[in-house]
Design a protein around this motif. Sequence first.
Motif, short mmCIF file in Angstrom:
data_model
loop_
_atom_site.label_atom_id
_atom_site.label_comp_id
_atom_site.label_asym_id
_atom_site.label_seq_id
_atom_site.Cartn_x
_atom_site.Cartn_y
_atom_site.Cartn_z
N VAL A 122 1.00 -1.22 -0.09
CA VAL A 122 0.02 -0.04 0.04
C VAL A 122 0.95 1.15 0.06
N ALA A 123 2.10 1.32 0.77
CA ALA A 123 2.84 2.61 0.93
C ALA A 123 3.41 2.66 -0.39
N ARG A 124 3.68 1.66 -1.06
CA ARG A 124 4.52 1.84 -2.48
C ARG A 124 3.78 2.39 -3.52
N ARG A 125 2.40 1.92 -3.51
CA ARG A 125 1.46 2.49 -4.41
C ARG A 125 0.92 3.81 -4.27
N LEU A 126 0.72 4.41 -2.86
CA LEU A 126 0.59 5.81 -2.36
C LEU A 126 1.62 6.58 -3.05
N LEU A 127 2.90 6.15 -2.78
CA LEU A 127 3.97 7.21 -3.25
C LEU A 127 4.25 7.01 -4.76
N ALA A 128 3.85 6.03 -5.48
CA ALA A 128 3.89 6.04 -6.85
C ALA A 128 2.77 6.58 -7.59
N GLU A 129 1.35 6.78 -6.89
CA GLU A 129 0.34 7.35 -7.53
C GLU A 129 0.09 8.57 -6.96
N ASP A 130 0.71 9.04 -5.91
CA ASP A 130 0.31 10.38 -5.32
C ASP A 130 1.21 11.35 -5.31
N GLY A 131 1.54 12.30 -6.04
CA GLY A 131 2.87 13.18 -6.08
C GLY A 131 2.89 14.20 -4.84
N GLU A 132 1.60 14.19 -3.86
CA GLU A 132 1.79 15.15 -2.82
C GLU A 132 2.19 14.60 -1.68
N ILE A 133 2.71 13.07 -1.73
CA ILE A 133 3.14 12.68 -0.35
C ILE A 133 4.55 12.18 -0.80
N ALA A 134 5.28 12.19 0.42
CA ALA A 134 6.77 11.77 0.30
C ALA A 134 6.98 10.88 1.56
N MET A 135 7.93 9.72 1.43
CA MET A 135 8.35 8.96 2.36
C MET A 135 8.99 9.73 3.55
N SER A 136 8.96 9.70 4.73
CA SER A 136 9.77 10.25 5.89
C SER A 136 10.92 9.39 6.05
N VAL A 137 12.08 10.16 5.68
CA VAL A 137 13.47 9.64 5.84
C VAL A 137 14.04 9.40 7.22
N SER A 138 14.02 8.27 7.78
CA SER A 138 14.50 8.33 9.15
C SER A 138 15.93 8.27 9.39
N VAL A 139 16.37 8.47 10.46
CA VAL A 139 17.94 8.63 11.08
C VAL A 139 18.19 7.28 11.56
N THR A 140 19.22 6.63 11.14
CA THR A 140 19.54 5.27 11.71
C THR A 140 20.87 5.18 12.05
N THR A 141 21.29 4.26 12.97
CA THR A 141 22.64 3.75 13.53
C THR A 141 23.00 2.41 12.78
N ARG A 142 22.04 1.95 12.00
CA ARG A 142 22.17 0.93 11.26
C ARG A 142 23.16 1.23 10.23
N PRO A 143 24.13 0.22 9.81
CA PRO A 143 24.96 0.31 8.38
C PRO A 143 24.29 0.35 7.35
N PRO A 144 24.59 1.30 6.18
CA PRO A 144 24.04 0.84 5.05
C PRO A 144 23.87 -0.65 4.20
N ARG A 145 22.80 -1.06 3.79
CA ARG A 145 22.99 -2.18 3.10
C ARG A 145 23.10 -1.84 1.55
#
Length: 219
Positions: free
Chosen positions: A29-52
């Motif tokens: 559902v989240a991916r479809r919202l982001l793909a079909e609705d230009g007014e909403i953006a994913m909140s980008v979190s801060v993390t201590t996890r190393p990048p994958r």
Amino acid sequence: MADQHSHNLARRGLMFILSSPSGAGKTTVARRLLAEDGEIAMSVSVTTRPPRPGEVDGKDYHFVDRAEFARMVEDGEMLEWAEVFGNNYGTPKAHIKAGLKAGQDFLFDIDWQGTQQLYQRMETDVVRVFLLPPSIDELEDRLRGRGTDSEQVIEGRMSRARSEISHWDGYDFVVVNDDIDECFAKVRTILDAERMRRARQTGLVDFTRGLMRQDPGSA
């Protein structure tokens, strides 16, 4: 015949939270919202996890070390944060607040604990949606159908799912996902309706004052 105008009134953005147990359809559902609705953006979190492999700093996450994360928490720069499987995750405050003021909507993929923290700090800006599976058996079938997890991992996810489901009453909207297209349509309806709340449409005051000043036939 009067001219027809398209009025895009200024509005304040919102924080749209999608939560669900693993396998209940939240990611789809989240991916479809982001793909079909230009007014909403994913909140980008801060993390201590190393990048994958393939992850980009600033796009997938803001990657920081533990000392920097602790400093951000201490200085009040997080709207919410939590430790998950030994790594810290948090939502940066300044970017979200600036975006909301500019009319940007943000999508959050967080659990009920993060949802509680966001709601306590940003109550009127938050819309909380929880997705439920049609049954526990269906949820387990979906997890097994992925073919990526061991039996031990699946059992852990099922145990966590029951715990997460117990917090359903901490959300504004609850949608049962027994059909992904219908579920998505309901989530879109919720988002559209919340955008129309009078309190969020900051341009209404000037617009309605303008209407009251108009002479009949001048529109």
